[in-house]
Enzyme design. Structure first.
Site, PDB file in Angstrom:
ATOM      1  CB  ILE A  32     -15.712 -19.218  24.787  1.00 17.40           C
ATOM      2  CG1 ILE A  32     -15.744 -20.205  25.958  1.00 17.40           C
ATOM      3  CG2 ILE A  32     -15.304 -19.934  23.495  1.00 17.40           C
ATOM      4  CD1 ILE A  32     -16.802 -21.284  25.855  1.00 17.40           C
ATOM      5  CG  HIS A  35      -9.894 -16.939  26.292  1.00 16.13           C
ATOM      6  ND1 HIS A  35     -10.705 -17.304  27.320  1.00 16.13           N
ATOM      7  CD2 HIS A  35      -8.877 -16.242  26.850  1.00 16.13           C
ATOM      8  CE1 HIS A  35     -10.210 -16.867  28.451  1.00 16.13           C
ATOM      9  NE2 HIS A  35      -9.102 -16.205  28.192  1.00 16.13           N
ATOM     10  CD  GLU A  36     -11.265 -20.500  20.563  1.00 19.12           C
ATOM     11  OE1 GLU A  36     -10.645 -20.435  19.477  1.00 19.12           O
ATOM     12  OE2 GLU A  36     -11.034 -21.377  21.419  1.00 19.12           O
ATOM     13  N   GLY A  37     -11.335 -15.114  19.743  1.00 22.11           N
ATOM     14  CA  GLY A  37     -11.303 -14.038  18.762  1.00 22.11           C
ATOM     15  C   GLY A  37     -12.172 -14.414  17.568  1.00 22.11           C
TER      16      GLY A  37
END
Length: 168
Positions: A32, A35-37
């Site tokens: 996660i 993906h979010e950064g």
């Protein structure tokens, strides 16, 4: 000597035991986060919502005028993923592998539990119909537009779900 018997084990409406609730793994959290950064300051996500950290949607009354640290962002992520984790545990009626669970929590964290509830992905999964890439990539839009980054994310979720590949 007692004639007491143990109470019957809980069962689902199908007469089988419900799946054991799972928790998000360390690899799932890293999935996660990747993906979010991480963003230390407020930004607008692809749908235009004010966001900070690892995809934390800013709620009314929250103020992050001076930004946040990675540690604070990780704390927010732990709180935020709890809702997604609970939704997947509540809605999925079959047993999952850890990688399948992590993929579904990522999907739900990014899209929300309402999207999971109305997805063909969930319907197929609970019905025993094979889950296919399209079940994930149907959810690649933000503000009505297909977003290449979301298509990549949905593909990586599918690869994690179907092959156990966390990617890099």
């Amino acid at each position: 000597m007692s004639n007491r018997t143990s109470p019957p084990a809980p069962t689902s409406s199908s007469g089988t035991l419900p799946p054991t609730p799972l928790s998000l793994s360390r690899n799932g959290i890293a999935f996660i986060q990747r993906h979010e950064g991480y963003r230390a300051t407020i930004y607008s996500d692809s749908a235009g919502y004010p966001t900070i950290g690892y995809g934390h949607l800013i709620k009314p009354g929250e103020a992050f005028n001076h930004g946040i640290t990675r540690e604070q962002a990780s704390e927010l992520l732990a709180q935020d993923t709890k809702t997604s984790l609970d939704a997947v545990n509540a809605r999925v009626t079959i047993s999952l592998t850890q990688t399948q669970f992590d993929a579904l929590v990522d999907f739900t964290y990014n899209l929300g539990s309402r999207a999971l509830n109305r997805s063909t992905l969930l319907k197929n999964l609970n019905s025993g119909i094979p889950v296919i890439l399209k079940n994930f990539t149907d959810w690649n839009r933000a503000a009505g537009k297909a977003i290449p980054g979301l298509t990549r994310r949905r593909t990586e979720e599918f690869n994690l779900f179907s092959r156990g590949e966390y990617g890099s």
